[in-house]
Structures are given as structure tokens and as C-alpha cells.
Design an enzyme around this catalytic site. Structure first.
Site, PDB file in Angstrom:
ATOM      1  N   HIS A  23       1.596 -10.798   9.559  1.00 46.05           N
ATOM      2  CA  HIS A  23       2.729 -11.168   8.712  1.00 46.05           C
ATOM      3  C   HIS A  23       3.282 -12.506   9.183  1.00 46.05           C
ATOM      4  CE1 HIS A  23       6.180 -10.613   6.091  1.00 46.05           C
ATOM      5  NE2 HIS A  23       6.952 -10.988   7.095  1.00 46.05           N
ATOM      6  N   LEU A  27       0.828  -1.197   0.000  1.00 46.09           N
ATOM      7  CA  LEU A  27       0.000   0.000   0.000  1.00 46.09           C
ATOM      8  C   LEU A  27       0.867   1.254   0.000  1.00 46.09           C
ATOM      9  CD1 LEU A  27      -2.569  -1.318   2.592  1.00 46.09           C
ATOM     10  CD2 LEU A  27      -3.052  -0.847   0.180  1.00 46.09           C
ATOM     11  N   GLU A  59      -1.471 -18.126  13.197  1.00 45.88           N
ATOM     12  CA  GLU A  59      -2.052 -16.881  12.667  1.00 45.88           C
ATOM     13  C   GLU A  59      -3.520 -16.768  13.026  1.00 45.88           C
ATOM     14  OE1 GLU A  59      -1.285 -15.898   8.534  1.00 45.88           O
ATOM     15  OE2 GLU A  59       0.470 -17.210   8.545  1.00 45.88           O
TER      16      GLU A  59
END
Length: 213
Positions: free
Chosen positions: A103, A87, A168
């Protein structure tokens, strides 16, 4: 925001329902119309939007349109869940303090791509994932929490990736709960402060989890 199957997005949506978080997913946004996660989100009754980069002359122009699309939903937080684009500074600054990413490494180790290959190649004994606020520095924003998994002698990148993915899903869901409860803030020095009682690191060996305060 997703680009593919959105497994972390699915874990977040499931956590809201199963754990009673005071949170609502107002939209799922993708840069790829073929992203499998969009169909899953639609089946859950969620709003979905696609904005393809094709037709925009610059990354900045695309990100301006993307930011305008996201802002229409008036989100408290924008959660990147496998959104595979870097971005621009303008987008990041527009959502500063409410743009969050997960991440697949223990940052600051192994920013960027192919993190599992890097972990195996360098011989580290521990790998994992990091949830952090996004800044213009790639994978360099203030860390909210991390989860740690062992690297085994016979690991391949795919096997290690699957072990990290389990971490995650748990970690991102926990952080979502903290955000929804207003338990996360940034200090004036740019460090993350989480209210007492929320473990900010997990060690997850072979199907077992242990928290570290």
C-alpha cells in the site's frame, strides 16, 4: 494479482531472477484483460489468467470464482500488486496468512486511495509504503515492513508517487525474499515476526537508502 501495468509484479519477477530467491511465480491473475502487465508477464513466459467481474451478480460471487481460479495454482502466497478491487471477507479468509498487499502510505496513515494527495494536503514530512498481510479491515492487516521517503516542499502527487514507487519495488522484493526463505510468521497475537537480520524499515532520501533494524 494485478489490474494495470503491474510494476510491482515486474519488480518481484525481476528480483527472483536477479537475487536468486527460492521462489516461482506460478501465475499472474488480473480482473482486466487490457492490463498492460499481462502482456509483460506473457513475454516472460509466465502463466496469465483474466477473470472479468462482468457477468457476476455480486462481489461475493465474483470473489468465489476468483478464489477458485487462484487456488488451482496452489500458491504458497498470493501477492497483490496493484489489484484495484476490495476483496470480500470470504476471499480474504480463504487465503488468511498468505495474502499480502503493498500500500502506498505508511499505514495506518492514509488507507484507501489518493494517498499521495493526502500526504501533501496534511503537510506530513515523511511518506512511504507498507507491505502487510491482508485482513477484512481495509489496509488494516499486520504490517510486515515499511519504507519511508521524504515529502519535499515542491512535491506534486505525481512526483511523490514516483519517489514512493522506487521504495515499493525495493521493499516488496525484500519481503518476497523473506517469505520464500520462511523468515516471516504471525504470532498468536496477530503480530508479524521476522527473523533477525532483516531490516523492517528503510529510509530512502534522495537516491540513497538507509536501513533501520
Amino acid at each position: 494479482m494485478i489490474s494495470g501495468r503491474g510494476s510491482n509484479m515486474q519488480a518481484l519477477v525481476d528480483a527472483i531472477a536477479s537475487r536468486g530467491f527460492d521462489a516461482q511465480v506460478v501465475a499472474v491473475v488480473s480482473d482486466k484483460p487490457e492490463a498492460p502487465g499481462l502482456l509483460w508477464a506473457q513475454r516472460q513466459g509466465l502463466e496469465t489468467r483474466v477473470l472479468k467481474p462482468a457477468g457476476y451478480l455480486t462481489r461475493e460471487a465474483y470473489d468465489q470464482a476468483l478464489a477458485a481460479l487462484v487456488e488451482r495454482f496452489d500458491p504458497d502466497y498470493v501477492l497483490l500488486a496493484g489489484f484495484m478491487r476490495i476483496l470480500s471477507d470470504g476471499f480474504v479468509q480463504q487465503f488468511a496468512g498468505r495474502l499480502v498487499n503493498i500500500h502506498p502510505s505508511l499505514l495506518p496513515a492514509f488507507p484507501g486511495l489518493k494517498t499521495h494527495e493526502q500526504a501533501i494536503a496534511t503537510g506530513v514530512q515523511w511518506h512511504g509504503c507498507t507491505v502487510h498481510f491482508v485482513t477484512p479491515v481495509l489496509d488494516g492487516g499486520p504490517i510486515i515492513a515499511q519504507a519511508v521517503v521524504p515529502v519535499l516542499a515542491d512535491d506534486t502527487p505525481n512526483v511523490l508517487a514516483q519517489r514512493v514507487l522506487v521504495a515499493e519495488h525495493r521493499l516488496y522484493a525484500d519481503v518476497l525474499g523473506w517469505l520464500a526463505a520462511g523468515r516471516v510468521r504471525l504470532s498468536s497475537q496477530g503480530r508479524v515476526i521476522v527473523d533477525a537480520g532483516s531490516p523492517r524499515a528503510y529510509v530512502l532520501p534522495a537516491g540513497h537508502a538507509q536501513s533501520i533494524p
